[in-house]
Scaffold this motif. Structure first.
Motif, PDB file in Angstrom:
ATOM      1  N   VAL A 140      86.238  35.526  49.439  1.00 21.26           N
ATOM      2  CA  VAL A 140      84.800  35.231  48.859  1.00 21.26           C
ATOM      3  C   VAL A 140      85.036  33.910  48.478  1.00 21.26           C
ATOM      4  O   VAL A 140      86.170  33.750  47.509  1.00 21.26           O
ATOM      5  N   ALA A 141      84.045  32.992  48.758  1.00 19.01           N
ATOM      6  CA  ALA A 141      84.062  31.682  48.276  1.00 19.01           C
ATOM      7  C   ALA A 141      82.997  31.547  47.377  1.00 19.01           C
ATOM      8  O   ALA A 141      81.720  31.345  47.824  1.00 19.01           O
ATOM      9  N   PRO A 142      83.062  31.577  46.032  1.00 13.07           N
ATOM     10  CA  PRO A 142      81.892  31.609  44.992  1.00 13.07           C
ATOM     11  C   PRO A 142      81.431  30.325  44.875  1.00 13.07           C
ATOM     12  O   PRO A 142      82.217  29.093  44.964  1.00 13.07           O
ATOM     13  N   GLY A 143      80.097  30.245  44.806  1.00  9.24           N
ATOM     14  CA  GLY A 143      79.597  28.920  44.116  1.00  9.24           C
ATOM     15  C   GLY A 143      79.689  29.034  42.677  1.00  9.24           C
ATOM     16  O   GLY A 143      80.461  29.878  42.096  1.00  9.24           O
ATOM     17  N   PRO A 144      78.889  27.884  41.914  1.00  9.80           N
ATOM     18  CA  PRO A 144      79.005  27.913  40.498  1.00  9.80           C
ATOM     19  C   PRO A 144      78.695  29.214  39.729  1.00  9.80           C
ATOM     20  O   PRO A 144      77.517  29.600  40.163  1.00  9.80           O
ATOM     21  N   VAL A 145      79.508  29.540  38.781  1.00  5.68           N
ATOM     22  CA  VAL A 145      79.172  30.725  37.836  1.00  5.68           C
ATOM     23  C   VAL A 145      79.507  30.321  36.734  1.00  5.68           C
ATOM     24  O   VAL A 145      80.635  29.753  36.488  1.00  5.68           O
ATOM     25  N   ARG A 146      78.634  30.629  35.697  1.00  9.51           N
ATOM     26  CA  ARG A 146      79.019  30.192  34.160  1.00  9.51           C
ATOM     27  C   ARG A 146      80.214  31.031  33.514  1.00  9.51           C
ATOM     28  O   ARG A 146      79.955  31.851  32.508  1.00  9.51           O
ATOM     29  N   THR A 147      81.399  30.851  33.770  1.00 10.57           N
ATOM     30  CA  THR A 147      82.347  31.591  33.359  1.00 10.57           C
ATOM     31  C   THR A 147      83.313  30.591  32.252  1.00 10.57           C
ATOM     32  O   THR A 147      83.097  29.025  32.498  1.00 10.57           O
ATOM     33  N   LYS A 148      84.237  31.045  31.775  1.00 11.15           N
ATOM     34  CA  LYS A 148      84.961  30.052  30.947  1.00 11.15           C
ATOM     35  C   LYS A 148      85.506  28.992  31.804  1.00 11.15           C
ATOM     36  O   LYS A 148      85.702  27.813  31.382  1.00 11.15           O
ATOM     37  N   LEU A 149      86.267  29.460  32.980  1.00 10.05           N
ATOM     38  CA  LEU A 149      86.919  28.527  33.895  1.00 10.05           C
ATOM     39  C   LEU A 149      85.975  27.281  34.190  1.00 10.05           C
ATOM     40  O   LEU A 149      86.305  25.935  34.139  1.00 10.05           O
ATOM     41  N   MET A 173      82.782  26.604  32.727  1.00 11.44           N
ATOM     42  CA  MET A 173      82.382  25.803  31.891  1.00 11.44           C
ATOM     43  C   MET A 173      83.229  24.688  31.247  1.00 11.44           C
ATOM     44  O   MET A 173      82.964  23.885  30.485  1.00 11.44           O
ATOM     45  N   ALA A 174      84.780  24.803  31.439  1.00 12.11           N
ATOM     46  CA  ALA A 174      85.565  23.937  30.951  1.00 12.11           C
ATOM     47  C   ALA A 174      85.564  22.713  31.726  1.00 12.11           C
ATOM     48  O   ALA A 174      86.103  21.591  31.544  1.00 12.11           O
ATOM     49  N   VAL A 175      84.999  22.879  33.091  1.00  6.76           N
ATOM     50  CA  VAL A 175      84.842  21.598  33.803  1.00  6.76           C
ATOM     51  C   VAL A 175      83.624  21.040  34.230  1.00  6.76           C
ATOM     52  O   VAL A 175      83.572  20.062  35.088  1.00  6.76           O
ATOM     53  N   HIS A 176      82.558  21.761  33.994  1.00  2.70           N
ATOM     54  CA  HIS A 176      81.312  21.488  34.314  1.00  2.70           C
ATOM     55  C   HIS A 176      80.482  20.879  32.964  1.00  2.70           C
ATOM     56  O   HIS A 176      80.274  21.644  32.014  1.00  2.70           O
ATOM     57  N   THR A 177      80.166  19.666  33.124  1.00  2.00           N
ATOM     58  CA  THR A 177      79.343  19.239  31.799  1.00  2.00           C
ATOM     59  C   THR A 177      77.800  19.487  32.151  1.00  2.00           C
ATOM     60  O   THR A 177      77.346  20.135  32.938  1.00  2.00           O
ATOM     61  N   GLN A 178      77.098  19.274  31.022  1.00  2.00           N
ATOM     62  CA  GLN A 178      75.536  19.478  31.247  1.00  2.00           C
ATOM     63  C   GLN A 178      74.946  18.664  32.530  1.00  2.00           C
ATOM     64  O   GLN A 178      74.095  19.450  33.209  1.00  2.00           O
ATOM     65  N   ALA A 179      75.682  17.425  32.554  1.00  2.00           N
ATOM     66  CA  ALA A 179      75.120  16.603  33.745  1.00  2.00           C
ATOM     67  C   ALA A 179      75.265  17.512  34.880  1.00  2.00           C
ATOM     68  O   ALA A 179      74.421  17.294  36.177  1.00  2.00           O
ATOM     69  N   ILE A 180      76.490  17.667  35.281  1.00  2.00           N
ATOM     70  CA  ILE A 180      76.903  18.579  36.247  1.00  2.00           C
ATOM     71  C   ILE A 180      76.191  19.764  36.580  1.00  2.00           C
ATOM     72  O   ILE A 180      75.636  20.295  37.793  1.00  2.00           O
ATOM     73  N   ASP A 200      72.959  20.487  35.569  1.00  2.00           N
ATOM     74  CA  ASP A 200      71.767  20.197  36.055  1.00  2.00           C
ATOM     75  C   ASP A 200      71.630  19.750  37.431  1.00  2.00           C
ATOM     76  O   ASP A 200      70.637  20.111  38.343  1.00  2.00           O
ATOM     77  N   ALA A 201      72.632  19.027  37.823  1.00  2.00           N
ATOM     78  CA  ALA A 201      72.741  18.815  39.166  1.00  2.00           C
ATOM     79  C   ALA A 201      73.077  19.684  40.214  1.00  2.00           C
ATOM     80  O   ALA A 201      72.380  19.693  41.192  1.00  2.00           O
ATOM     81  N   TYR A 202      73.768  20.923  39.847  1.00  2.00           N
ATOM     82  CA  TYR A 202      73.792  21.961  40.766  1.00  2.00           C
ATOM     83  C   TYR A 202      72.414  22.710  40.652  1.00  2.00           C
ATOM     84  O   TYR A 202      72.162  23.099  41.982  1.00  2.00           O
ATOM     85  N   HIS A 203      71.842  22.881  39.632  1.00  2.00           N
ATOM     86  CA  HIS A 203      70.490  23.504  39.797  1.00  2.00           C
ATOM     87  C   HIS A 203      69.532  22.822  40.651  1.00  2.00           C
ATOM     88  O   HIS A 203      68.812  23.551  41.315  1.00  2.00           O
ATOM     89  N   ASP A 204      69.620  21.439  40.443  1.00  2.00           N
ATOM     90  CA  ASP A 204      68.660  20.679  41.365  1.00  2.00           C
ATOM     91  C   ASP A 204      69.283  20.448  43.128  1.00  2.00           C
ATOM     92  O   ASP A 204      68.391  21.138  43.745  1.00  2.00           O
ATOM     93  N   ALA A 205      70.544  20.644  43.121  1.00  2.00           N
ATOM     94  CA  ALA A 205      70.681  20.836  44.349  1.00  2.00           C
ATOM     95  C   ALA A 205      70.988  22.024  45.266  1.00  2.00           C
ATOM     96  O   ALA A 205      70.719  22.148  46.422  1.00  2.00           O
ATOM     97  N   LEU A 206      71.368  23.098  44.738  1.00  2.00           N
ATOM     98  CA  LEU A 206      71.513  24.347  45.359  1.00  2.00           C
ATOM     99  C   LEU A 206      70.126  24.920  45.657  1.00  2.00           C
ATOM    100  O   LEU A 206      69.090  24.779  45.196  1.00  2.00           O
ATOM    101  N   PRO A 207      70.027  25.294  46.996  1.00  2.00           N
ATOM    102  CA  PRO A 207      69.017  26.014  47.428  1.00  2.00           C
ATOM    103  C   PRO A 207      68.119  27.064  46.547  1.00  2.00           C
ATOM    104  O   PRO A 207      67.161  27.216  46.337  1.00  2.00           O
ATOM    105  N   LEU A 208      69.197  27.978  45.826  1.00  2.00           N
ATOM    106  CA  LEU A 208      68.298  28.893  44.884  1.00  2.00           C
ATOM    107  C   LEU A 208      68.188  28.519  43.590  1.00  2.00           C
ATOM    108  O   LEU A 208      67.987  29.192  42.631  1.00  2.00           O
ATOM    109  N   ASN A 209      68.574  27.109  43.450  1.00  2.00           N
ATOM    110  CA  ASN A 209      68.411  26.417  42.076  1.00  2.00           C
ATOM    111  C   ASN A 209      68.933  26.886  41.030  1.00  2.00           C
ATOM    112  O   ASN A 209      68.250  26.936  39.712  1.00  2.00           O
TER     113      ASN A 209
END
Ligand SMILES: NC(=O)c1ccc[n+]([C@@H]2O[C@H](COP(=O)([O-])OP(=O)(O)OC[C@H]3O[C@@H](n4cnc5c(N)ncnc54)[C@H](O)[C@@H]3O)[C@@H](O)[C@H]2O)c1
Length: 250
Positions: free
Chosen positions: A175-184, A186-193, A195-204
């Motif tokens: 299984v290849a997950p896309g982004p999920v708000r886990t501890k792992l 959130m340690a490497v995703h800034t707010q800007a990242i 927001d950019a994922y929300h914008d770019a992912l087809p399911l937003n």
């Protein structure tokens, strides 16, 4: 899943804990494996029908002991979910060898070691392996020299496992997950990242732990009985869309 015994690594939190909960709902017995003893006990204490085992999946002797304890307690292994993972993002030139080794040790060595140790029992049960890679293993991206390479290797290792173990009735999928708000994450995703994922992912949006767990449990189940060697991206459309140009969307 009733009567079945599933080992889930990295089960103390995040995607591994959500997979544990879903497996339990389906009637399985779950061996929860993690090296964070405190988090593991806390999670396991709230659940029934689980066997928590403290184990660092990158350490061969600990992995052997974990499999031996599972077999002593439950006598069989039907599913192995290699989910334990670490993320450490950085530019190629400043990725130290220590960071590279730390990421490879858990993300790749751990999958190799746990799978190899479980194979004799999986042969007896005609069981299955589900490895957790990442969207970062399906396409390259900035800062993911170690993480992305480890996950691409996990995808290939899954295919090797499917090729060699199929004749023993063992299926191996990824299984290849896309982004999920886990501890792992959130340690490497800034707010800007984020927001950019929300914008770019087809399911937003980000996925949830449970949405990834559902893909994992499906691949473990008899509903996936003729599926092996595959990578299922549970990613909100991330992989299918490739490079998404904000200028084209607006
Ligand atoms: N969250 C995401 O956005 C995302 C995206 C793609 C892939 N993934 C992958 O999903 C898997 C689960 O990640 P998560 O997001 O739930 O992370 P998380 O940090 O919430 O959980 C990971 C768990 O693994 C355990 N662990 C780490 N190294 C270990 C080791 N050597 N031995 C035993 N246990 C160990 C940790 O203690 C933790 O409980 C990982 O393989 C990760 O790479 C996550």
């Amino acid at each position: 899943m009733s009567e079945r015994v599933a080992i889930i690594t990295g089960a103390a939190r995040g995607i591994g804990l959500a997979t544990t909960e879903l497996m339990l709902e389906e009637g399985a017995t779950v061996v929860m494996v993690d090296y964070d003893q405190q988090a593991l006990s806390k999670a396991a204490n709230t659940l029934n029908n689980v066997l928590p085992i403290e184990c660092d999946v990158s350490q061969p002797d600990q992995v052997q002991q974990m499999i031996a304890t599972t077999l002593e307690q439950h006598g069989r292994i039907d599913c192995l979910v290699n989910n334990a993972g670490v993320a450490d993002f950085g530019p190629i030139e400043s990725t130290s060898f220590d960071v590279w080794r730390k990421v490879m040790a858990t993300n790749l060595d751990g999958v190799f070691l746990c799978s190899q140790a479980a194979i004799p029992a999986l042969k007896q049960s005609q069981g299955c392996i589900v490895n957790i890679a990442s969207i970062s293993g399906l396409r390259a991206s900035t800062l993911r020299t170690a993480y992305g390479t480890s996950k691409a290797a996990v995808i290939h290792l899954t295919q090797q496992q499917a090729a060699e173990l199929g004749e023993h009735g063992i299926r191996a999928n990824c299984v290849a997950p896309g982004p999920v708000r886990t501890k792992l994450a959130m340690a490497v995703h800034t707010q800007a990242i984020i927001d950019a994922y929300h914008d770019a992912l087809p399911l937003n949006r980000y996925g949830t732990e449970k949405e990834i767990a559902q893909a994992i449990v499906f691949l473990c189940s008899q509903k996936a009985s003729f599926i092996t060697g595959q990578t299922l991206a549970a990613d909100g459309g991330f992989e299918s869309t490739g490079v998404g140009l904000p200028a084209l969307r607006s």
